[in-house]
Design a protein around this motif. Structure first.
Motif, PDB file in Angstrom:
ATOM      1  N   UNK A  78       0.766  -1.165  -0.162  1.00 38.47           N
ATOM      2  CA  UNK A  78       0.018  -0.029  -0.093  1.00 38.47           C
ATOM      3  C   UNK A  78       0.836   1.430  -0.025  1.00 38.47           C
ATOM      4  N   UNK A  79       0.282   2.289  -0.174  1.00 38.05           N
ATOM      5  CA  UNK A  79       0.870   3.545  -0.328  1.00 38.05           C
ATOM      6  C   UNK A  79       1.439   4.088   1.163  1.00 38.05           C
ATOM      7  N   UNK A  80       0.413   3.560   2.278  1.00 41.64           N
ATOM      8  CA  UNK A  80       0.945   4.035   3.494  1.00 41.64           C
ATOM      9  C   UNK A  80       2.005   3.236   3.956  1.00 41.64           C
ATOM     10  N   UNK A  81       2.287   1.827   3.428  1.00 45.54           N
ATOM     11  CA  UNK A  81       3.486   1.022   3.666  1.00 45.54           C
ATOM     12  C   UNK A  81       4.664   1.610   3.088  1.00 45.54           C
ATOM     13  N   UNK A  82       4.483   2.191   1.648  1.00 48.25           N
ATOM     14  CA  UNK A  82       5.599   2.645   0.992  1.00 48.25           C
ATOM     15  C   UNK A  82       6.199   4.062   1.727  1.00 48.25           C
ATOM     16  N   UNK A 149      -6.152  -1.653 -10.478  1.00 51.22           N
ATOM     17  CA  UNK A 149      -6.399  -2.881 -10.693  1.00 51.22           C
ATOM     18  C   UNK A 149      -6.525  -3.546  -9.338  1.00 51.22           C
ATOM     19  N   UNK A 150      -6.049  -2.997  -8.076  1.00 48.99           N
ATOM     20  CA  UNK A 150      -6.193  -3.823  -6.920  1.00 48.99           C
ATOM     21  C   UNK A 150      -7.136  -3.208  -6.034  1.00 48.99           C
ATOM     22  N   UNK A 151      -8.133  -2.255  -6.905  1.00 50.32           N
ATOM     23  CA  UNK A 151      -9.377  -1.600  -6.185  1.00 50.32           C
ATOM     24  C   UNK A 151      -8.816  -0.465  -5.417  1.00 50.32           C
TER      25      UNK A 151
END
Ligand code: CDP
Length: 210
Positions: A78-82, A149-151
């Motif tokens: 996820x963007x948060x994890x990045x 693609x992942x929603x």
């Protein structure tokens, strides 16, 4: 005795490093390590504790406590994890804690590794190094399409802002900043699809190795 082959692939977010690294590893019969996953997993552990990824003491403690099962978590992309990864990645103690694992992974049988500092810090003596880039707009569009693609629901503008912020943070940190090694081969994938990037990299690699 010849040393096992190390292929180092560095570059900014969503430049196509992972896809290229996976294909080169399959072609060369080498193991592949996505080093970004290590930083993402450390970032996640800090978020689990409701901590700040830039809190050096907490980030280092979580890096030292990292467990192989952490790399199998479903919430690392996820963007948060990045963003959390980019935060913990600026902490010197975190980088030191992850260094031995990366080196021993590569030294066992050779490897293709992708990240930000593989050619400069982890394996500065690697005979094959790529620095893979693309325009920020092209990279943001690829990441946005992946997320769709992942929603995912983030807009293209939001994804581009995230990508630029993370690149800026990664390029300007004081420890192991993202930058091309002096002997890295540059590969700009702005106008290349995955097949064309793979073909170009393979040609450069063969030329380098003779
Ligand atoms: O897939 P993407 O290129 O977006 O990111 P990643 O390779 O999974 O890396 C996530 C974050 O981890 C990066 O923004 C860097 O801050 C950090 N990282 C690093 O500092 N050094 C590495 N060798 C790999 C990742």
């Amino acid at each position: 005795m010849t040393r096992p082959l190390i292929v180092a692939i560095d570059g900014p977010a969503a430049a196509g490093k992972g896809t290229l690294a996976r294909r080169l590893a399959a072609e060369l019969g080498l193991p592949y390590l996505d080093t970004g996953l290590l930083y993402r997993a450390v970032g996640r552990r800090v978020l689990d504790r409701e901590g700040d990824p830039k809190d050096a003491a907490m980030a280092e403690a979580e890096a030292r406590a990292l467990h192989p099962a952490d790399l199998d978590r479903a919430d690392l992309r996820s963007a948060e994890a990045a963003m959390a990864a980019s935060g913990v990645a600026a902490v010197p103690g975190v980088r030191a804690a992850l260094l031995a694992f990366q080196r021993s992974f590569g030294q066992a049988r050779g490897a293709v590794l992708d990240g930000r500092d593989i050619g400069t810090v982890v394996f500065p003596e690697a005979p094959v190094k790529f620095f893979v880039t693309a325009s920020p707009e092209a990279r943001a569009r690829r990441r946005w399409l992946e997320q769709q693609a992942g929603g995912g629901t983030a807009t293209l503008a939001e994804v581009e802002a995230d990508v630029r912020r993370r690149d800026d943070q990664d390029a300007h940190r004081s420890v192991a900043p993202m930058l091309p090694a002096a002997d890295a081969m540059l590969l700009d994938t702005t106008a290349l699809d995955a097949d064309a990037a793979f073909a170009a990299a393979l040609a450069q690699l063969r030329a380098r190795l003779g």
